[in-house]
Design an enzyme around this catalytic site. Structure first.
Site, PDB file in Angstrom:
ATOM      1  N   SER A 170      63.200  34.668  -6.305  1.00 22.63           N
ATOM      2  CA  SER A 170      63.799  35.811  -5.612  1.00 22.63           C
ATOM      3  C   SER A 170      64.606  35.260  -4.447  1.00 22.63           C
ATOM      4  O   SER A 170      64.364  34.137  -3.979  1.00 22.63           O
ATOM      5  CB  SER A 170      62.684  36.706  -5.063  1.00 22.63           C
ATOM      6  OG  SER A 170      63.192  37.618  -4.105  1.00 22.63           O
ATOM      7  N   TYR A 183      54.425  38.959  -1.135  1.00 22.91           N
ATOM      8  CA  TYR A 183      55.492  38.726  -2.118  1.00 22.91           C
ATOM      9  C   TYR A 183      56.352  37.521  -1.697  1.00 22.91           C
ATOM     10  O   TYR A 183      56.620  36.615  -2.504  1.00 22.91           O
ATOM     11  CB  TYR A 183      56.347  39.989  -2.243  1.00 22.91           C
ATOM     12  CG  TYR A 183      57.443  39.909  -3.276  1.00 22.91           C
ATOM     13  CD1 TYR A 183      57.169  40.162  -4.618  1.00 22.91           C
ATOM     14  CD2 TYR A 183      58.751  39.579  -2.922  1.00 22.91           C
ATOM     15  CE1 TYR A 183      58.169  40.089  -5.579  1.00 22.91           C
ATOM     16  CE2 TYR A 183      59.759  39.506  -3.869  1.00 22.91           C
ATOM     17  CZ  TYR A 183      59.462  39.765  -5.200  1.00 22.91           C
ATOM     18  OH  TYR A 183      60.456  39.695  -6.144  1.00 22.91           O
TER      19      TYR A 183
HETATM   20  C1  BGC Z   1      62.511  42.335  -4.921  1.00 22.31           C
HETATM   21  C2  BGC Z   1      63.270  43.635  -4.836  1.00 22.31           C
HETATM   22  C3  BGC Z   1      64.318  43.565  -3.747  1.00 22.31           C
HETATM   23  C4  BGC Z   1      65.165  42.297  -3.867  1.00 22.31           C
HETATM   24  C5  BGC Z   1      66.116  42.134  -2.697  1.00 22.31           C
HETATM   25  C6  BGC Z   1      63.494  41.201  -5.087  1.00 22.31           C
HETATM   26  O1  BGC Z   1      62.824  39.989  -5.228  1.00 22.31           O
HETATM   27  O2  BGC Z   1      61.594  42.381  -6.008  1.00 22.31           O
HETATM   28  O3  BGC Z   1      62.376  44.695  -4.586  1.00 22.31           O
HETATM   29  O4  BGC Z   1      65.160  44.690  -3.826  1.00 22.31           O
HETATM   30  O5  BGC Z   1      64.333  41.171  -3.943  1.00 22.31           O
HETATM   31  O6  BGC Z   1      65.508  42.353  -1.469  1.00 22.31           O
END
Ligand code: BGC
Length: 285
Positions: A170, A183
């Protein structure tokens, strides 16, 4: 950017460019492949010629639909239920894959989830749940794949590499994210697990890379794009001024898995419309 320039921007959607069958004969496993990014990746790998295992944990019907869509491209696919955070289930899933397809060439470690909370209200259960799926799940699947890659080695008629792993990371492997400490920690962990694996396994011709998606239109972040107000706020974080689509990520995955990316190892390819470019600094600083 001035409002005048902004108004001239055309209604853009992503181009549909397709490279033909670059993954012909390869066997792929995509975790969390019955929705969102995982689904798009699984279908794109099939379209590029790979046979695909569609992993899911809940949502068997959706997984079966993905299988049918993949098969419509003239390759084979099966749906396999497994919770990637459980060692026994992961091992059973790989066993099922090897019984059906004989081996694995491509693992896409995609399964991931969010359980958001202000830091002082984040429960240990929510912490462990997110780390368990997003980080430990990637470790467990990667370990099984690497065991098979090492056992089998390179098969030149299939690929220059003995195996490829793509970790779905991410932008939050580098962008801190208030209210999402579990996360962000899981994705930061994925980054250094991926790089450490890439360093260790490169001599075996095993390539490990990550994709770092930004805001992609999927169920995980519906609140961030489903109303005009939310979308407008989101666009302040995206220099390219459109939300990403699952297929933007899927096409990057096809390329990273293919021999066209044979010299690419240990890197994160951000697919984020520039979200990692500190858009807050467009003016000022
Ligand atoms: C998340 C999303 C978020 C995006 C940008 C991703 O890794 O799961 O919820 O919109 O990152 O912030």
């Amino acid at each position: 950017m001035s409002d005048a320039v902004q108004e001239k921007l055309p209604e853009v959607s992503m181009p549909k460019v397709r490279v033909q069958k670059v993954l012909a004969g390869q066997k792929a496993l995509v975790t969390g492949a019955n929705s969102g990014i995982g689904k798009a990746v699984a279908v794109a790998l099939g379209e590029a010629g790979a046979d695909v295992v569609v992993n899911y944990v809940v949502g068997e019907d959706a997984a079966q639909q993905v299988v049918e869509e993949i098969r419509s491209h003239g390759v084979d696919a099966i749906a396999v239920n497994a919770d990637v955070s459980r060692e026994d289930q992961v091992q059973a899933m790989f066993k099922q894959m090897f019984e059906k397809f004989g081996t694995i060439d491509i693992l896409v470690n995609n399964a991931g989830l969010q359980r958001d909370a202000p830091f002082d209200r984040m429960t240990l259960e929510h912490w462990n749940f997110v780390i368990g799926v997003n980080l430990t799940g990637q470790f467990l699947c990667a370990r099984e794949a690497v065991r098979e890659f090492k056992r089998r080695g390179v098969v030149k008629s299939i690929s220059c590499a003995a195996g490829k792993i793509i970790c779905m990371s991410s932008v939050h492997e580098v962008i801190p994210w208030a209210g999402h400490a579990n996360y962000a920690a899981s994705k930061g962990g994925v980054m250094l697990m991926m790089k450490s694996m890439a360093q260790e396994l490169a001599p075996y011709r095993i390539r490990i890379n990550s994709i770092g998606p930004g805001a992609i239109r999927t169920p995980i972040n519906t609140a961030a794009w489903s109303t005009p107000e939310a979308y407008e706020a989101l666009m302040k974080l995206v220099p390219y001024k459109r939300i990403g689509e699952p297929d933007d990520v899927a096409q990057a995955a096809v390329w990273l898995a293919s021999d066209a990316a044979d010299y690419v190892n240990g890197t994160t390819l951000f697919v984020d419309g520039g979200m990692t470019l500190y858009p807050g600094f467009t003016e000022g600083g």
